[in-house]
Scaffold this active site. Structure first.
Site, mmCIF file in Angstrom:
data_model
loop_
_atom_site.group_PDB
_atom_site.id
_atom_site.type_symbol
_atom_site.label_atom_id
_atom_site.label_comp_id
_atom_site.label_asym_id
_atom_site.label_seq_id
_atom_site.Cartn_x
_atom_site.Cartn_y
_atom_site.Cartn_z
ATOM 1 N N THR A 133 0.835 -1.216 0.000
ATOM 2 C CA THR A 133 0.000 0.000 0.000
ATOM 3 C C THR A 133 0.863 1.257 0.000
ATOM 4 O O THR A 133 0.465 2.280 -0.564
ATOM 5 C CB THR A 133 -0.956 0.027 1.208
ATOM 6 O OG1 THR A 133 -0.211 -0.200 2.409
ATOM 7 C CG2 THR A 133 -2.029 -1.034 1.086
ATOM 8 N N PHE A 171 -7.385 -4.688 0.118
ATOM 9 C CA PHE A 171 -8.770 -5.118 -0.065
ATOM 10 C C PHE A 171 -9.678 -4.673 1.073
ATOM 11 O O PHE A 171 -10.793 -4.219 0.837
ATOM 12 C CB PHE A 171 -8.833 -6.650 -0.178
ATOM 13 C CG PHE A 171 -8.407 -7.154 -1.529
ATOM 14 C CD1 PHE A 171 -9.330 -7.521 -2.475
ATOM 15 C CD2 PHE A 171 -7.065 -7.243 -1.853
ATOM 16 C CE1 PHE A 171 -8.951 -7.981 -3.727
ATOM 17 C CE2 PHE A 171 -6.655 -7.703 -3.101
ATOM 18 C CZ PHE A 171 -7.606 -8.065 -4.032
ATOM 19 N N GLN A 184 1.738 -12.704 0.116
ATOM 20 C CA GLN A 184 0.397 -12.912 -0.424
ATOM 21 C C GLN A 184 0.140 -11.959 -1.602
ATOM 22 O O GLN A 184 -0.912 -12.028 -2.220
ATOM 23 C CB GLN A 184 -0.648 -12.676 0.669
ATOM 24 C CG GLN A 184 -0.511 -13.617 1.856
ATOM 25 C CD GLN A 184 -1.439 -13.249 2.994
ATOM 26 O OE1 GLN A 184 -2.633 -13.506 2.934
ATOM 27 N NE2 GLN A 184 -0.887 -12.628 4.026
ATOM 28 N N ASP A 193 2.175 -8.493 -6.990
ATOM 29 C CA ASP A 193 2.678 -7.346 -7.760
ATOM 30 C C ASP A 193 4.140 -7.450 -8.188
ATOM 31 O O ASP A 193 4.620 -6.642 -8.987
ATOM 32 C CB ASP A 193 2.476 -6.051 -6.969
ATOM 33 C CG ASP A 193 2.978 -6.147 -5.530
ATOM 34 O OD1 ASP A 193 4.119 -6.613 -5.328
ATOM 35 O OD2 ASP A 193 2.217 -5.783 -4.610
ATOM 36 N N HIS A 220 -0.016 -16.346 -3.776
ATOM 37 C CA HIS A 220 -1.191 -16.095 -4.617
ATOM 38 C C HIS A 220 -0.830 -15.806 -6.070
ATOM 39 O O HIS A 220 -1.651 -15.285 -6.819
ATOM 40 C CB HIS A 220 -2.018 -14.956 -4.014
ATOM 41 C CG HIS A 220 -2.567 -15.299 -2.659
ATOM 42 N ND1 HIS A 220 -2.825 -14.355 -1.676
ATOM 43 C CD2 HIS A 220 -2.897 -16.497 -2.113
ATOM 44 C CE1 HIS A 220 -3.286 -14.955 -0.600
ATOM 45 N NE2 HIS A 220 -3.335 -16.249 -0.839
ATOM 46 N N CYS A 253 -2.760 -24.394 -24.631
ATOM 47 C CA CYS A 253 -1.445 -24.997 -24.943
ATOM 48 C C CYS A 253 -0.398 -24.730 -23.866
ATOM 49 O O CYS A 253 0.726 -25.218 -23.955
ATOM 50 C CB CYS A 253 -0.946 -24.499 -26.297
ATOM 51 S SG CYS A 253 -0.387 -22.770 -26.282
ATOM 52 N N CYS A 308 -4.217 -16.475 -26.943
ATOM 53 C CA CYS A 308 -2.940 -17.050 -27.343
ATOM 54 C C CYS A 308 -2.884 -17.155 -28.868
ATOM 55 O O CYS A 308 -3.914 -17.121 -29.553
ATOM 56 C CB CYS A 308 -2.805 -18.432 -26.703
ATOM 57 S SG CYS A 308 -1.349 -19.374 -27.200
ATOM 58 N N SER A 368 -3.588 -8.581 7.645
ATOM 59 C CA SER A 368 -4.626 -8.697 8.668
ATOM 60 C C SER A 368 -4.708 -10.119 9.207
ATOM 61 O O SER A 368 -5.357 -10.373 10.213
ATOM 62 C CB SER A 368 -5.988 -8.320 8.068
ATOM 63 O OG SER A 368 -6.305 -9.207 7.000
#
Length: 237
Positions: free
Chosen positions: A25, A32, A100, A103, A118, A129, A147, A188
């Protein structure tokens, strides 16, 4: 508390970092669950619905409208927390970053041993493919990215209803189990199964760095409710 934290870090050569959205952040990437987070913004569908496997399969174009707009932030740069953690790894004190976040900012800051629970916006693959695509396949396309074989390109991120990658989970648990010091930051600890990994820690010291209180506070040896970039940059030489 800062002095105490610095002493722990200076003495240890076996630290593992476990982090969440609060680490990013400070780079301008929204989380979230905070007041300004994605879950408190208004969309045609709730974000947790859009970011589900079912929604991706059934409303792929709507998924990508949201995903391009809110989940990819290539202008973001590593902040003081990412940089401090990369320094600790270079000093051979930090053994792994378990994140988690999707980015890629830890790697951009210089961290090498990063386990992305994640997934990552920087990895994408054809569902037909399995050809690999980088993030430009998403950002430079419109509608549903396809693709060269005609298959749909899917981000290598863990959506709701999907399981975590087994090898990533095994590595995360192994490093947490073997760590002497566990720094938990910017999370959290409400997202499972990731938050449950902390139960594998058998080391000496747990450090919790998060702006708000968590259910894990009472289990930590050091708790600091300040911005994580501010804390880590102050205690890492």
């Amino acid at each position: 508390m800062y002095d105490e934290l610095k002493k722990v870090i200076d003495k240890s050569n076996n630290i593992v970092f476990f982090g969440g959205a609060g680490v990013s952040t400070e780079s301008g990437i929204p989380d979230f669950r905070s007041v300004d987070g994605l879950y408190n913004q208004k969309y045609k569908f709730p974000p947790e619905t859009i970011l589900s496997h079912t929604f991706f399969m059934n409303r792929t174009e709507d998924f990508y409208d949201f995903y391009r707009d809110k989940m990819i932030c290539l202008s973001a740069k590593p902040n003081k927390a990412h940089i401090a953690l990369a320094k600790l790894e270079q000093q051979d004190k930090l053994k792994a970053v378990i994140t988690q976040n999707i980015d890629g900012l830890h790697q951009l800051a210089g961290s090498k041993n990063v386990f992305e629970l994640h997934g990552s916006v920087h990895r994408n693959y054809c569902m037909n493919c399995h050809k690999f695509y980088d993030v430009t396949a998403i950002t430079e396309s419109k509608g549903v990215p396809k693709c060269s074989c005609g298959g749909i390109i899917k981000p290598d991120v863990v959506l709701y209803e999907e399981g975590l990658d087994d090898e990533t989970v095994r590595n995360a648990i192994r490093y947490i189990s073997n760590a002497e010091v566990l720094i938990v930051g910017g999370t959290s600890l409400n997202v499972y199964p990731a938050a449950s990994f902390l139960d594998y820690f058998r080391g000496k010291t747990i450090i919790l760095l998060n702006k708000s209180r968590t259910s894990f506070d009472s289990r930590a040896d050091i708790v600091i409710h300040d911005p994580i970039g501010q804390v880590l940059s102050a205690v890492v030489d």
